[in-house]
Structures are given as C-alpha cells and as structure tokens.
Write a protein that holds these residues in place. Sequence first.
Motif, short mmCIF file in Angstrom:
data_model
loop_
_atom_site.label_atom_id
_atom_site.label_comp_id
_atom_site.label_asym_id
_atom_site.label_seq_id
_atom_site.Cartn_x
_atom_site.Cartn_y
_atom_site.Cartn_z
N LYS A 120 -15.23 -8.93 -13.64
CA LYS A 120 -15.96 -8.45 -11.97
C LYS A 120 -15.37 -7.25 -11.54
O LYS A 120 -13.75 -7.85 -11.27
CB LYS A 120 -16.42 -9.59 -11.80
CG LYS A 120 -17.64 -9.09 -10.26
CD LYS A 120 -17.62 -10.15 -9.40
CE LYS A 120 -19.10 -9.64 -8.20
NZ LYS A 120 -19.85 -8.51 -8.54
N ALA A 121 -15.73 -5.97 -11.18
CA ALA A 121 -14.88 -6.05 -10.63
C ALA A 121 -15.89 -5.70 -9.18
O ALA A 121 -17.16 -5.17 -9.07
CB ALA A 121 -15.08 -4.14 -10.77
N TYR A 122 -15.02 -5.53 -8.19
CA TYR A 122 -15.64 -5.49 -6.49
C TYR A 122 -16.25 -3.86 -5.68
O TYR A 122 -16.58 -3.85 -5.07
CB TYR A 122 -14.63 -6.28 -5.71
CG TYR A 122 -15.21 -8.42 -6.22
CD1 TYR A 122 -15.64 -8.37 -6.01
CD2 TYR A 122 -13.88 -8.68 -7.18
CE1 TYR A 122 -15.87 -9.95 -6.31
CE2 TYR A 122 -14.09 -9.50 -7.50
CZ TYR A 122 -14.77 -10.72 -7.16
OH TYR A 122 -15.43 -12.12 -7.77
N VAL A 123 -14.98 -3.90 -5.87
CA VAL A 123 -14.83 -1.99 -4.72
C VAL A 123 -13.78 -1.05 -5.39
O VAL A 123 -12.96 -1.48 -6.73
CB VAL A 123 -14.20 -2.74 -3.64
CG1 VAL A 123 -12.73 -3.34 -3.19
CG2 VAL A 123 -14.24 -1.34 -2.49
N HIS A 124 -13.95 0.04 -5.43
CA HIS A 124 -13.94 1.29 -6.36
C HIS A 124 -13.52 2.14 -5.27
O HIS A 124 -14.36 2.36 -3.95
CB HIS A 124 -14.50 2.24 -6.92
CG HIS A 124 -13.82 3.52 -7.50
ND1 HIS A 124 -14.62 4.50 -7.20
CD2 HIS A 124 -12.87 4.03 -7.78
CE1 HIS A 124 -14.20 5.23 -7.99
NE2 HIS A 124 -12.64 5.47 -7.84
N CYS A 125 -12.19 2.50 -4.46
CA CYS A 125 -12.12 3.70 -3.59
C CYS A 125 -11.73 5.07 -3.77
O CYS A 125 -10.68 5.01 -4.77
CB CYS A 125 -10.91 2.57 -3.02
SG CYS A 125 -10.57 4.30 -0.90
N THR A 126 -12.52 5.70 -3.24
CA THR A 126 -11.99 7.47 -4.04
C THR A 126 -10.89 7.78 -2.59
O THR A 126 -10.99 8.88 -2.67
CB THR A 126 -13.47 7.86 -4.12
OG1 THR A 126 -14.44 8.07 -2.75
CG2 THR A 126 -14.21 7.04 -5.10
N ASP A 127 -11.12 7.01 -1.58
CA ASP A 127 -10.29 7.84 -0.39
C ASP A 127 -8.80 7.83 -0.96
O ASP A 127 -8.09 7.22 0.39
CB ASP A 127 -10.40 7.32 0.38
CG ASP A 127 -10.10 7.41 1.57
OD1 ASP A 127 -9.38 8.90 2.12
OD2 ASP A 127 -10.04 7.15 3.29
N GLU A 128 -8.61 8.77 -1.83
CA GLU A 128 -6.63 9.00 -1.05
C GLU A 128 -5.72 8.16 -0.45
O GLU A 128 -4.37 8.19 -0.09
CB GLU A 128 -6.88 9.86 -2.46
CG GLU A 128 -7.45 10.64 -3.79
CD GLU A 128 -6.73 10.87 -4.71
OE1 GLU A 128 -5.52 11.64 -4.68
OE2 GLU A 128 -7.19 11.47 -6.09
N SER A 129 -5.98 8.63 0.37
CA SER A 129 -5.47 8.41 2.08
C SER A 129 -5.15 7.09 2.33
O SER A 129 -3.85 6.44 2.90
CB SER A 129 -6.18 9.00 3.45
OG SER A 129 -7.55 7.73 3.91
N VAL A 130 -5.93 6.27 1.80
CA VAL A 130 -5.17 4.70 1.46
C VAL A 130 -4.44 3.99 1.26
O VAL A 130 -3.80 3.43 1.80
CB VAL A 130 -6.86 4.13 1.57
CG1 VAL A 130 -6.68 1.98 1.02
CG2 VAL A 130 -7.97 4.85 1.87
N ILE A 131 -4.18 4.57 -0.02
CA ILE A 131 -2.58 4.09 -0.79
C ILE A 131 -2.17 5.15 -1.40
O ILE A 131 -1.02 5.71 -2.42
CB ILE A 131 -2.61 2.44 -1.60
CG1 ILE A 131 -3.66 3.25 -2.72
CG2 ILE A 131 -3.87 1.65 -0.73
CD1 ILE A 131 -3.91 2.32 -4.43
N GLY A 132 -2.20 6.57 -1.16
CA GLY A 132 -2.16 7.80 -1.84
C GLY A 132 -3.07 8.12 -3.12
O GLY A 132 -2.14 8.45 -3.64
N SER A 133 -3.80 7.17 -3.82
CA SER A 133 -4.53 7.29 -5.27
C SER A 133 -6.09 6.74 -5.20
O SER A 133 -5.86 5.94 -3.64
CB SER A 133 -3.89 7.10 -6.07
OG SER A 133 -3.34 4.98 -5.84
N GLU A 134 -6.39 7.00 -6.32
CA GLU A 134 -7.93 5.91 -6.07
C GLU A 134 -7.72 4.64 -6.78
O GLU A 134 -6.48 4.88 -7.21
CB GLU A 134 -8.64 6.63 -6.94
CG GLU A 134 -9.47 8.04 -6.76
CD GLU A 134 -10.98 8.43 -7.22
OE1 GLU A 134 -11.47 7.22 -7.84
OE2 GLU A 134 -10.80 9.70 -8.02
N PHE A 135 -8.06 4.07 -6.39
CA PHE A 135 -8.36 2.00 -6.82
C PHE A 135 -8.93 1.08 -6.86
O PHE A 135 -10.40 1.87 -6.40
CB PHE A 135 -6.85 1.73 -6.32
CG PHE A 135 -7.32 1.12 -4.92
CD1 PHE A 135 -8.12 -0.09 -4.30
CD2 PHE A 135 -7.22 1.93 -3.58
CE1 PHE A 135 -8.26 -0.40 -2.86
CE2 PHE A 135 -7.09 1.69 -2.26
CZ PHE A 135 -7.95 0.61 -2.44
#
Length: 355
Positions: free
Chosen positions: A95-110
């Motif tokens: 199960k996938a919970y969250v997709h982050c498109t804001d690359e400023s969080v860790i330097g890339s999507e994750f």
Amino acid sequence: MALNDQSTRIRDGEELDAAIIDSYLKAHIPGLSGEPQISQFPGGASNLTYLLEYPQQEFVLRRPPFGHKAKSAHDMGREYRILNQLNAGFPYCPKAYVHCTDESVIGSEFYVMERVNGIILRADLPAELNFSPEQTTQLCKSFIDKLVELHNVDYQACGLGDLGKPEGYVARQISGWSDRYEKALTPDAPLWTEVKAWLNEKMPADHPKSAIVHNDYRFDNVILDPRDPQRIIGVLDWELTTLGDPLMDLGNTLAYWIEAGDPAPVQLMRRQPSNAPGMLTRQQFADYYAERAGIEIKSIDFYYTYGLFRLAGIVQQIYYRFFHGQTQDKRFAQFVQMNKLLEQMSLQVIKKSSL
C-alpha cells in the motif's frame, strides 16, 4: 541470522534529513507519533530505498538516485499510482500512502509505502531455510506462477489501460534500448553491434494478448512469508512497469536467471539463488511458464537475448553515473565488465540459435 530483509546504515552521499521527513509525513499521514529512525536497504542499483521506523509503524521511502537520470526513468508518481491501482487485481503490491512532488522537501520527488516484512532472497538460499531440492522446485514454480498471474491481470478493470501502448511494443523496446544504450556509452563500453543487428532481424510480432509487464521480476523483488517461506506475499519495484508483450517480460526475467550449469564468470553476476539444487533451468522455466499461461513458445532465444541486451542497457546507465562521478557507490565500478560479459553471453545464444 535474521531471515527478514534487513536495512543498514545509509551510504555516504545518500542521507535524508529525519526532521524534515518526519514533519512532512505527520502532515500527510494521520496518527503518526514519535520520531523516525532512518536506515537504508542495501540492495538495488536504481531507485534508493529507505526504512522509516516509527515506534508503532514502519514505512518504506523510495526516491530516485542522485546524479544523471534517464529521461523517462524514476517516475515516482507513476510507481505510486501503479501500487494503489494494481492492488485491486494483483494483491501483492504494498500500500502506498503519500507521493511528494515538492522537490524542495528532500531534493527530489519521493513516495512512502507500507513495509511488508518478510524474507527477500539474495544470491544464495539461507541455510536456515533448510530447503530440500523438492521444496526449492516448489518455490521456483510459485515464483513463476506469480508472473503468470500478473500477466493475466485485467489491467483495464484496474484503471491502468492508459499505462502504456501495447501495439508495437517489441519494436519499440529494441529501438528504445538501442537509443538509451547509445546515450549512456562510455569509452570503455562494448558497442553490441552484432547483437543489435540480430535482434532487429529476428524481431517477432507482438504477442496477441498484451499484459502488465513488470520489467524487473526477479527473486530479490519478491517477499516471502516468514511463517511459510515458499509463499510469496509481496512484489516490489514497479518503477519500470508498463503494458506490453508478456514474453518480453519473460525474457527480462530469464536474463537474470543464472543457472547451475553456467560458466564461472557468469556465476559471478548472480544475485539470486537461481542455481540452487531444485531450481529450474532457463528452458524449464520458460516451458513451465508456457504451460501455466496456456501459450506456445517455439524458442526463447530472441526474448532471452533481448533481456540480456536490455540488462546491459540498465547496467551501462548505472555505470555512466559512476564513470562521470555522479555516484560514489563503489559497487558500480565493475559494471562495465558486467556489460562486456552480457554481450558475450548474447553472442553465444545467437551462435547456437535456430532462429
């Protein structure tokens, strides 16, 4: 020794900021408490995979590698979508919970998914499993059965009918991997000229029934039940998944399948226990697949050779990053030698082929 897959310290240059990750997840996943401990899973040579351990819950975070990336590779949003939609027809996706498109969080999507806790096989069968050859054969057949099951999924019913374009898949794979290989060439890499010409000459028509193609199906991408290690409870690494010819997917898996009778230099590349007593040979693997899928495979030579060429393309893309100093992972230093060996293996198949 713990049989369940273990994480280790994070490799130099691949660290994550625990405080930033914690803040982001608590804003998007209800009920999280405590602070995460972050470690890294050592396997894999493409996307980076981390274990996030909270006091009451464990997650896995996936992000692209640092450095040069192939144009269409490492699409976190696509992999996140596949996990959540394919699960309806193939209940082995975490199960996938969250997709982050804001690359400023860790330097890339994750994206972050559940951790399916179980056994992942690496180069050799753990002695603790104490499998007989008959049990190993059963595990091997279970592994093939899951691939057949995946290829029989109704992808339209899962809402994944737009995941790829099945028509012309075989031709696109040959031309696409030829192009990607050229873009990743380094001065010390082989050219694969004869193999590419043979693949173009012997190219078959697309299989009439298109399927979900995993594109990286091997033992270290499946999770075994710790209570019943012959039972597969999870399938990982969906980043390359698309719609296409299931026999091309079979060829991809056969390319990883180093059998007991392969010569010593080939054995050095082995990363799964496909040589263990009781494991099927590549031909037996293909025959069992064909029987379970209810199809005829007159020859595996084209599909196996394609799989070897595609694997060389993946290896060379990774080596390209190491060659140009875009990764510090010393595992990749010898990947060009693996590439050269894959070319020689392909030429041996062509030499003996009746196609």
